[in-house]
Design an enzyme around this catalytic site. Structure first.
Site, mmCIF file in Angstrom:
data_model
loop_
_atom_site.group_PDB
_atom_site.id
_atom_site.type_symbol
_atom_site.label_atom_id
_atom_site.label_comp_id
_atom_site.label_asym_id
_atom_site.label_seq_id
_atom_site.Cartn_x
_atom_site.Cartn_y
_atom_site.Cartn_z
ATOM 1 N N TYR A 1 0.861 -1.195 0.000
ATOM 2 C CA TYR A 1 0.000 0.000 0.000
ATOM 3 C C TYR A 1 0.888 1.232 0.000
ATOM 4 O O TYR A 1 1.691 1.412 0.927
ATOM 5 C CB TYR A 1 -0.924 -0.019 1.227
ATOM 6 C CG TYR A 1 -1.737 -1.288 1.277
ATOM 7 C CD1 TYR A 1 -2.847 -1.445 0.456
ATOM 8 C CD2 TYR A 1 -1.359 -2.352 2.099
ATOM 9 C CE1 TYR A 1 -3.569 -2.622 0.457
ATOM 10 C CE2 TYR A 1 -2.079 -3.536 2.109
ATOM 11 C CZ TYR A 1 -3.180 -3.669 1.285
ATOM 12 O OH TYR A 1 -3.882 -4.839 1.268
ATOM 13 N N HIS B 1 3.818 4.299 5.765
ATOM 14 C CA HIS B 1 3.579 3.675 7.069
ATOM 15 C C HIS B 1 4.829 2.953 7.517
ATOM 16 O O HIS B 1 5.685 2.589 6.701
ATOM 17 C CB HIS B 1 2.383 2.717 7.001
ATOM 18 C CG HIS B 1 2.526 1.660 5.958
ATOM 19 N ND1 HIS B 1 2.191 1.867 4.633
ATOM 20 C CD2 HIS B 1 3.011 0.394 6.016
ATOM 21 C CE1 HIS B 1 2.433 0.777 3.942
ATOM 22 N NE2 HIS B 1 2.948 -0.133 4.755
ATOM 23 N N VAL B 2 4.926 2.758 8.842
ATOM 24 C CA VAL B 2 6.086 2.078 9.435
ATOM 25 C C VAL B 2 5.560 0.871 10.213
ATOM 26 O O VAL B 2 4.541 0.961 10.910
ATOM 27 C CB VAL B 2 6.848 3.042 10.380
ATOM 28 C CG1 VAL B 2 7.995 2.326 11.082
ATOM 29 C CG2 VAL B 2 7.357 4.264 9.616
HETATM 30 P P1 M7G Z 1 2.687 -3.090 3.475
HETATM 31 O O1 M7G Z 1 4.155 -3.074 3.637
HETATM 32 O O2 M7G Z 1 2.079 -2.034 2.590
HETATM 33 O O3 M7G Z 1 2.147 -4.450 2.922
HETATM 34 O O4 M7G Z 1 2.080 -2.972 4.930
HETATM 35 P P2 M7G Z 1 2.314 -5.961 3.380
HETATM 36 O O5 M7G Z 1 3.163 -6.020 4.597
HETATM 37 O O6 M7G Z 1 0.886 -6.436 3.609
HETATM 38 O O7 M7G Z 1 2.911 -6.614 2.181
HETATM 39 C C1 M7G Z 1 0.734 -2.738 5.189
HETATM 40 C C2 M7G Z 1 0.438 -3.236 6.592
HETATM 41 O O8 M7G Z 1 -0.886 -2.877 6.940
HETATM 42 C C3 M7G Z 1 0.540 -4.767 6.687
HETATM 43 O O9 M7G Z 1 1.330 -5.125 7.792
HETATM 44 C C4 M7G Z 1 -0.924 -5.203 6.805
HETATM 45 O O10 M7G Z 1 -1.091 -6.370 7.588
HETATM 46 C C5 M7G Z 1 -1.574 -4.011 7.461
HETATM 47 N N1 M7G Z 1 -2.985 -3.860 7.116
HETATM 48 C C6 M7G Z 1 -3.529 -4.044 5.893
HETATM 49 N N2 M7G Z 1 -4.867 -3.763 5.952
HETATM 50 C C7 M7G Z 1 -5.785 -3.864 4.826
HETATM 51 C C8 M7G Z 1 -5.149 -3.406 7.243
HETATM 52 C C9 M7G Z 1 -6.360 -3.009 7.897
HETATM 53 O O11 M7G Z 1 -7.464 -2.900 7.321
HETATM 54 N N3 M7G Z 1 -6.250 -2.713 9.234
HETATM 55 C C10 M7G Z 1 -5.042 -2.810 9.898
HETATM 56 N N4 M7G Z 1 -5.044 -2.530 11.211
HETATM 57 N N5 M7G Z 1 -3.898 -3.194 9.292
HETATM 58 C C11 M7G Z 1 -3.959 -3.484 7.969
#
Ligand code: M7G
Length: 289
Positions: free
Chosen positions: A227, A231-232
């Protein structure tokens, strides 16, 4: 979520990892794709003393001298499976969870400009709607652990979807208020106040809430993220095999801060390696002639 599980019609297994006992299943609901993920949870501490007495239906049991082994069903008092649903699921979600060979791409600044950036810009805005729901207090508001609305240095910290709630597997995410940082590639010295604010607040928050010192925490940023809204990731050091802590994906926040302090445009000039599945559109875009 109950409705999704109820109406889910199995189509095929996307991936099944026997080590983590995590299975992603593709199905349909009203003609649209849905993904349901099941992951066997660790035993709750309160269940452990009763595991032996709650075992029933022992099958394939063997013994030899003082050793015994077999399979059985344990009727646990607490829930035993983590379940996640995505509905409706897009083609990109399916490709993310589908079992596939992963490859390492060494992305030059030029490859970023020519291939990765156009890919990011082609993603539909709805893909990060969940992020805005959190930032605007429309979803998960009761789970937010910290919020600062400052437009430049503000962010929200909340439990990550991947956290099972145990302290050893602590997994939170800090999401920036601002939307103009797509990824690591966007960062420069002007973002240092935000990065340092996230780092220092995360340390204090986890100390106050969970009594964990900062040297028990791993703060990192993914490249490529799923996404593209900055974010961290905050994880416990004890969660050593947390998803996405591997080289080729996780960049330690402290290293990122240090690199930018040394060179303002480090992340615009550096080659950045990343791992990616071979069905992912970004892999196809980077490897097609
Ligand atoms: P990323 O590095 O963009 O992707 O991190 P990835 O680690 O999934 O490959 C996005 C982070 O947001 C991940 O750790 C997801 O588990 C977390 N995440 C994704 N969604 C859709 C949600 C959500 O709806 N709520 C929360 N609390 N976390 C989410």
């Amino acid at each position: 979520m109950e409705k999704v599980l109820d109406q889910f019609q199995f189509e095929r297994v996307l991936s099944h990892d026997p080590r983590s006992k995590l299975v992603h299943i593709l199905g349909r609901i009203n003609g649209e794709h849905a993904i349901v993920s099941f992951e066997k949870a660790r035993y709750a501490d309160t269940d452990i003393p009763e595991l032996a007495s709650r075992t029933c239906q022992l099958v394939d049991s063997n013994h030899n001298n003082i050793y015994g082994w077999g399979m059985g069903t344990v009727k646990l008092a607490t829930a035993d499976t983590n379940i996640k649903t995505i509905y409706p699921a897009t083609e990109l979600h399916i490709r993310k969870y589908e079992h596939q060979q992963r490859h390492m791409i060494i992305e030059t600044p030029d490859m970023y400009k020519q291939i990765t950036l156009p890919y990011i810009q082609s993603l539909p805005a709805e893909r990060i709607q969940w992020v805005f729901n959190i930032l605007e207090g429309k979803s998960e508001a009761d789970r937010v652990l910290y919020r600062s609305n400052d437009r430049e240095t503000g962010f929200v910290v909340l439990p990550d979807m991947k956290w099972d709630g145990t302290q050893e597997s602590l997994y939170c995410v800090a999401i920036a208020m601002r939307s103009d940082i797509l990824s690591l590639r966007s960062l420069n010295r002007s973002h240092l106040p935000l990065l340092k604010n996230i780092r220092d607040t995360a340390y204090q928050l986890v100390k106050d809430k969970y009594g964990m010192d900062k040297d028990l925490l791993r703060l990192f940023i993914h490249y490529q993220p799923s996404y593209y809204h900055f974010h961290v990731h905050l994880t416990a050091m004890s969660f050593a095999d947390a998803p996405g802590v591997v080289a080729g994906q996780a960049h330690l926040l402290d290293t990122v801060i240090d690199n930018i302090e040394l060179y303002d445009d480090y992340y615009q000039r550096a080659k950045l390696p990343f791992t990616i599945g071979e069905r992912h559109p970004l892999y196809l875009a980077h490897t097609s002639p």
